[in-house]
Enzyme design. Structure first.
Site, PDB file in Angstrom:
ATOM      1  N   HIS A  27      16.711 -36.929  -4.971  1.00  0.00           N
ATOM      2  CA  HIS A  27      15.934 -37.356  -3.796  1.00  0.00           C
ATOM      3  C   HIS A  27      14.477 -36.942  -3.886  1.00  0.00           C
ATOM      4  CE1 HIS A  27      19.676 -38.653  -2.010  1.00  0.00           C
ATOM      5  NE2 HIS A  27      20.197 -37.508  -2.426  1.00  0.00           N
ATOM      6  N   GLU A  64       8.019 -15.592 -10.100  1.00  0.00           N
ATOM      7  CA  GLU A  64       7.311 -14.378  -9.677  1.00  0.00           C
ATOM      8  C   GLU A  64       6.854 -13.518 -10.851  1.00  0.00           C
ATOM      9  OE1 GLU A  64       9.515 -11.465  -7.352  1.00  0.00           O
ATOM     10  OE2 GLU A  64      11.377 -12.141  -8.265  1.00  0.00           O
ATOM     11  N   LYS A 108       6.387  -4.583  -3.851  1.00  0.00           N
ATOM     12  CA  LYS A 108       7.821  -4.328  -3.812  1.00  0.00           C
ATOM     13  C   LYS A 108       8.337  -4.353  -2.387  1.00  0.00           C
ATOM     14  CE  LYS A 108      11.837  -3.299  -5.424  1.00  0.00           C
ATOM     15  NZ  LYS A 108      12.555  -4.468  -5.978  1.00  0.00           N
ATOM     16  N   ARG A 140       5.419  -0.466  -5.904  1.00  0.00           N
ATOM     17  CA  ARG A 140       5.347  -1.207  -4.652  1.00  0.00           C
ATOM     18  C   ARG A 140       4.329  -2.344  -4.731  1.00  0.00           C
ATOM     19  NH1 ARG A 140       7.223   1.966  -0.079  1.00  0.00           N
ATOM     20  NH2 ARG A 140       5.859   0.697   1.180  1.00  0.00           N
ATOM     21  N   TRP A 165      -3.078  -2.687  -1.367  1.00  0.00           N
ATOM     22  CA  TRP A 165      -2.728  -4.080  -1.637  1.00  0.00           C
ATOM     23  C   TRP A 165      -3.598  -4.884  -0.677  1.00  0.00           C
ATOM     24  CZ3 TRP A 165      -0.249  -8.200   0.990  1.00  0.00           C
ATOM     25  CH2 TRP A 165       0.243  -9.221   0.159  1.00  0.00           C
ATOM     26  N   ASN A 184      -1.960   2.345   5.771  1.00  0.00           N
ATOM     27  CA  ASN A 184      -1.087   1.218   5.441  1.00  0.00           C
ATOM     28  C   ASN A 184      -0.870   0.421   6.718  1.00  0.00           C
ATOM     29  OD1 ASN A 184      -0.798   2.347   2.956  1.00  0.00           O
ATOM     30  ND2 ASN A 184       1.384   2.814   3.149  1.00  0.00           N
ATOM     31  N   GLY A 185      -0.742  -0.894   6.593  1.00  0.00           N
ATOM     32  CA  GLY A 185      -0.507  -1.715   7.781  1.00  0.00           C
ATOM     33  C   GLY A 185      -1.725  -2.580   8.058  1.00  0.00           C
ATOM     34  N   CYS A 198       0.819  -1.224   0.000  1.00  0.00           N
ATOM     35  CA  CYS A 198       0.000   0.000   0.000  1.00  0.00           C
ATOM     36  C   CYS A 198       0.847   1.266   0.000  1.00  0.00           C
ATOM     37  CB  CYS A 198      -0.877   0.024   1.231  1.00  0.00           C
ATOM     38  SG  CYS A 198      -1.858  -1.440   1.453  1.00  0.00           S
ATOM     39  N   LYS A 214      12.931 -15.749  -9.669  1.00  0.00           N
ATOM     40  CA  LYS A 214      12.688 -14.736 -10.702  1.00  0.00           C
ATOM     41  C   LYS A 214      11.657 -15.239 -11.695  1.00  0.00           C
ATOM     42  CE  LYS A 214      13.850 -11.915  -9.284  1.00  0.00           C
ATOM     43  NZ  LYS A 214      14.526 -11.668  -8.067  1.00  0.00           N
ATOM     44  N   GLU A 273      17.563 -18.305  -6.761  1.00  0.00           N
ATOM     45  CA  GLU A 273      17.198 -16.965  -7.213  1.00  0.00           C
ATOM     46  C   GLU A 273      16.640 -16.996  -8.649  1.00  0.00           C
ATOM     47  OE1 GLU A 273      16.502 -14.342  -5.945  1.00  0.00           O
ATOM     48  OE2 GLU A 273      16.749 -12.783  -7.427  1.00  0.00           O
TER      49      GLU A 273
END
Ligand code: F6R
Length: 612
Positions: free
Chosen positions: A504, A488, A607, A27, A74, A100-101, A2, A485, A481
């Site tokens: 395994h 996402e 973000k 964000r 968000w 926000n929060g 947010c 990438k 990583e």
């Protein structure tokens, strides 16, 4: 996540608020809204979707006035729709709030308000704040907000306006960032200084439990006891141009290409030929205290966690110090036995990640010295840590982290050198490392030349549903990583594994439609990785190999077995993740593009994750 923007001054508020929201888009969010005031009238406009959808709506139905608040949401409580978008109003429509929060006790507060006859329009936790401010309002908006804050449990950054106060904007913070922007005869509030670029460079970062009171010509900050405090005004020195895309189609691609320069910035002034070591200004720990350190705990989330894993290999090899890497979301609730001389190092691009911040605070509470690697200057973690190192990657706007990862690994490498030189690395070993580290920016520049080839590979594989990323030792975190990438931004399921671990379980996934990306090292375990590659080929799985140049024997072997080979410059093992990650970033980028995904703003992601 947010975003908040507020304005009070003499200009039309709407364009400033909408442009601020646009700057916060990176964000991550799923709805946007704005409320402005003209005398006793409040103009509320909200839309699910992008800020461009809100801007279109405002084109049809403008929000006039020189005073207002805006928000990108968000979704946490209730789906992303017009109703749940912020701002939220009190019953009489006089008070508007953006938040926000997360208000953790909102359902108890909501039940109480409903029992008193208050009707709720949204499913959000935020709406309780608007109703409570109305209930507590006795002619003084600041006092009403303060009274309500005492009732809230959880985290908030809020901005509040009221039709009863055409010249007043009130903000408050607990656990969710808020910054005041100071202008001439105008003032601003925002959750991130990026929103203020182009309007002012002078900002005050609110601390937890502080409130800000803004009028067009003046502003002040109140502490938890409601006393005015002398706040420090900071100057933002980021160039607004940095946050634009320039000639690149996406922020992510621009940031991939910025890696050589970002690495130069991370190294500038930090490598010393004289001491054959590295230097850091902000650790706030003298050499003796560092030498006494018996263990490090690295804590982080997501991509930063992967950088921490590379750091674990680096610290153990060069500094010979035991390191544990912990997800911040786990560390904050665990209670692991930690020796007295344990240093906790938080790694974060944004410096605002809620779990990383909580893990850092918990470690401080237990008396551990805390350090942080942060990119965003004056972020909450940067301010709360006992000491730290800035990454100097410049603003990272693409939601998928790229250059921040590289700079995190580069800073960890220099820290390992510094710690190693205090312990067991000779001056010769130190000098050799400095030379190798200094070569990195040019090597990464050269690695970017694989771009066209990676683009072709993406063409071939962009329709698959699953992919495996396999590497060993230093290249294992790089494999993790690469997989992150891809998943996402392209929404393809991808897993990173230590190459040998694949036997395994994950090998059961291998078939002709499941490609494996192999990260081949130059020495050490190269033969072992090649055997793992053979095992995949034997089961019909296509193989994309990222292999080092310069070893003809190895090159011949890889070329004969892999379906695709991207040759990248060869560096010593400990620096190879910084090279190998470049084709992985480009591969994810092009696959996502070909699948029509929004590369810079992937679905459901934010973000900076400022909620738990
Ligand atoms: C992935 C990504 C996230 C972040 C994570 C931590 O590309 O960007 O996984 O790495 O949310 O964020 P910071 O580093 O800001 O603490």
């Amino acid at each position: 996540m947010c975003g908040i923007v507020g304005y009070i001054g003499k200009r039309e508020a709407e364009p400033i608020l909408v442009e601020g929201l646009r700057r916060l888009e990176y964000r991550g969010y799923d709805s946007a809204g704005i409320a402005t005031l003209t005398g006793p009238h409040l103009h509320l406009r909200k839309r699910a979707g992008r800020s461009a959808d809100l801007a279109r709506f405002l084109g049809e139905k403008p929000a006039p006035g020189h005073h207002g608040i805006s928000h990108t949401r968000w979704a946490t409580h209730g789906p992303a729709n017009d109703t749940n978008a912020h701002p939220h109003l009190s019953t009489d429509g006089s008070i508007a709030v953006v938040h926000n929060g997360v208000i953790e006790n909102y359902s108890a507060l909501k039940r109480q308000l409903q029992a008193e006859g208050i009707v709720f329009y949204s499913e959000t936790d935020t709406e309780v704040i608007a109703h409570l401010v109305e209930q507590h309002y006795k002619g003084d908006l600041v006092e009403a907000v303060r009274a309500v804050l005492n009732l809230l449990k959880g985290t908030y950054g809020i901005a509040v306006v009221s039709t009863n106060h055409p010249d007043l904007l009130v903000g408050a913070r607990l656990g969710s960032p808020l910054v005041v922007g100071i202008g001439e005869e105008e003032n601003f509030v925002a959750s991130d200084p990026t929103a203020l670029m182009g309007n002012t460079q002078r900002v005050v970062y609110l601390q937890d439990n502080q409130m800000c009171v803004l009028r067009p010509g003046n502003w002040h900050i109140l502490d938890a006891n409601h006393a005015r405090i002398d706040a420090t005004v900071h100057r933002i020195d980021w160039d607004p141009g940095d946050a634009e895309k320039g000639d690149f189609e996406h922020h992510m691609l621009k940031e991939i290409y910025e890696q050589p320069e970002a690495l130069e910035n991370a190294m500038r002034g930090r490598l010393s030929d004289e001491d054959c070591s590295a230097h850091f200004g902000g650790l706030n720990l003298d050499a003796c205290a560092l030498r006494r350190a018996e263990r490090f705990i690295f804590t982080a989330c997501g991509t930063s966690y992967h950088a921490a894993l590379v750091g674990e290999y680096l610290f153990e090899e060069f500094a010979r110090i035991p390191v544990e890497v912990e997800y911040a979301s786990e560390l904050r609730y665990r209670n692991p036995p930690m020796e007295r001389n344990t240093i906790v190092l938080a790694i974060t691009q944004s410096g605002e990640t809620a779990d990383t911040l909580a893990a850092l605070r918990e470690s401080k509470r237990k008396g551990h010295h805390t350090l942080a690697l942060c990119n965003v200057v004056s972020s909450t973690i940067a301010r709360e840590t006992d000491g730290g190192v800035y990454l100097h990657a410049g603003p990272e706007i693409g939601v998928a982290s790229t250059k921040a990862f590289s700079n995190q690994v580069a800073v960890l490498t220099m820290l390992a050198l510094y710690m190693g030189r205090m312990r067991n690395l000779s001056s010769l070993q130190g000098s050799r490392m400095i030379k190798e580290i200094r070569a990195l920016p040019d090597i990464v520049r050269r690695t970017l030349q694989c771009h066209d080839q990676v683009k072709e590979i993406a063409q071939k594989y962009h329709q698959v549903s699953n992919m495996l990323y396999l590497g060993r030792q230093y290249l294992f975190p790089a494999a993790l990583e690469g997989a992150l990438k891809l998943k996402e931004i392209s929404y393809i399921h991808a897993e990173g594994y230590p190459a040998a671990e694949m036997k395994h379980g994950p090998i059961a996934l291998v078939d002709e439609n499941t490609p494996s990306v192999f990260l081949i090292p130059s020495g050490g375990v190269a033969d072992k990785v090649m055997s793992n590659l053979e095992e995949i080929k034997a089961r019909g799985g296509p193989v994309i190999a990222i292999a080092p140049e310069g070893d003809d024997e190895l090159a011949k072997h890889v070329l004969s077995r892999a379906d695709e080979v991207v040759f990248v410059p060869q560096m010593p093992d400990y620096l190879q993740p910084l090279v190998a990650v470049v084709p992985l970033q480009l591969l994810a980028y092009h696959i996502a593009l070909l699948r029509g995904c929004d590369v810079d703003k992937p679905r459901n992601l934010a973000k900076s994750v400022t909620v738990e």
